[in-house]
Design an enzyme around this catalytic site. Sequence first.
Site: not given
Length: 665
Positions: A453, A526, A528, A530
């Site tokens: 990403e 990541d 998280d 997202d």
Amino acid sequence: MTENGTGSEKLNAEALAENPAVDAAYDENQIQVLEGLEAVRKRPGMYIGSTDARGLHHCVYEIVDNAIDEALAGYCTEILITLHKDGSVSVKDNGRGFPVGIHPKMGRPAVEVCLTVLHAGGKFGGQGYKVSGGLHGVGASVVNALSRHLRVEVRQDGKVYEQEYNIGKIEYDLRVIGETQETGTTVRFWPDIRSEENPGGVFDPGIDFSYDVLKVRIREMAFLNKGVKLVLRDERPEEPFERVFHYEGGIREFVKYLNKNKEVLFPEPIYVEGVKNGVMVEVAMQYNDSYTENIYAFANNIHTPEGGTHLMGFQSALTRAINDYGRRYKIIKEADANLKGEDTRESLAAVISVKMPEPQFEGQTKSKLGNSEVRPIVDGLVSEGLSTFLEENPAVARGILDRCLGAARAREAARKARDLTRRKSVLESASLPGKLADCAERDPAKCEIFIVEGDSAGGSAKMGRDRHTQAILPLRGKILNVEKTRLDKILLNQEIKNMITAFGCGIGQEFNLEKLRYHRIVCMTDADVDGAHIRILMLTFFYRYMPELIKQGYVYSAMPPLYKVTKGKQEYYVYNDEELQALLDRLGRDTKADIQRYKGLGEMSSEQLWQTTMNPETRTMKRFELSDAIAADEIFTLLMGDKVEPRREFIEQNAKLVAETDLDL
Ligand code: 1YM
């Protein structure tokens, strides 16, 4: 329907004790019993597939299958499956009850023979449909051999009979323990699980029955056998609970269930049923608003993911009936080509179920129906049923044809787009995406690709990697949601094109596993929400267009650390909150440990990224499994489809799951 095969010989348990023939036959019986038991205990995998959780659940299905057979024979309407606190499972039905009469050759009660002699069940049941399960009623003795204890209860002719066994060996002769007006059978078994106290056990240590795993198969059984009420009860928690699976509509309700979070083209699935030459055929189908095909074929209640003659019969009938109708009413123009099979299956959910006396299972995983006579039977019934339906429902027919014609146009557009995407030759590295940092190794089994990403993390990954075996493909931001997009548009998306070209294996109908360039495809996003979202988008794409990658176990999720804890000169990488607490406890709470929370991969240096996430010696990765296709389809539809309300509910219920993407596919 067939008569009880042992009916004329029927004796009760008291008579058994006085019968001299019983003793004479007993020795021979015992030898067969012991040989059979030994074979099962020596190679359990041959009978139940494996000795892990999968094999353990298989035992339940074997017993349930016998009860389902009794239901299909027309004698049983209810089956109760209970998970008990002591680790046992019981299956209770309200059928005729296992025959208790003396088996002529064995000189023992039929129920005992069925439970102790391998392959006995099939031999003296009648000619009725022995339909369920792979072992055709012989499963009970296998389960018995693999159980440390098993108890059978038969309710028949006003009496309650019981017999118990230990590792398949009789504990006492069949006996009468009471009176009843009910009829039926209950089998309760305690699987022989290996442990310190039981080192000779067959099943892997620590495994347990899972309500959720059983639920999936029990629900499927209820859909496939309309009218039969299956109840799954879990008595292990503080507060026991149960769920009833009972579908009068059978596979019609199955198809509605498959479409439950989708918009449908018409409210009631098209349904066709018929019997020919002893083959029972049922088909239910309904178009939805997705762009994917979702067809499940079963033979004798067994899912056949490799397809076979029943599926081929369905597909050819579907294509022909729709083309014929389109031509007859000039919806397909004279100058235009016929619709292809794939055009008629786009956005179709369908269930095909055949039941027949002697199914032949072929293919790599023995999950493809081979009987050639089935194809024309299914083809004939579906052609006729579907043509009639289209004639009688012109508005729906028009809707179906429009949809299929749309699919054909998209197919043409997709072909053009794909020609541009396809790599011309493996050596022509110029056609690989510019952003890809490829690895030097050419043996796919040794190669991995990290899909990363963001460009900055991509940069660190390129610097940190092992160039020999690790390739890096950075993705810019979110990738396209393929659940909401048709193939022609999907193929215009740059990020998707990059993945297709890098993998080298093509997609959809043209997918070729042998051309895959990496056997580990690692989503590195990541830690998280997202990141989790991007990972789901990637997985959706793989699941819809390259499902084989997931089935083969080639798709992974990288596990970057959440925290770096520094104390003095020591650095620790920590992957979740529990680990963090444990580490802080270990270091002593009062000391000055510095805790850094990583917000993204981009915050790590290339050296750190290698050390924590990419180095095969030290990293942890999560592999995605596709153990339950229907549940996976459901989850993807829910997370990626149009309906907002069910998605919100799912995310609320599984908030943690989605955020951490411990989503077990
Ligand atoms: C909890 C599991 O096994 N029920 C069950 C099994 C049988 C019958 C009825 C049955 C079958 C027949 C005649 C027949 C079986 N019987 C045999 C065999 N529930 C469960 N319920 N009478 C009763 O097939 O003709 C095998 S399975 F071989 F003994 F007939």
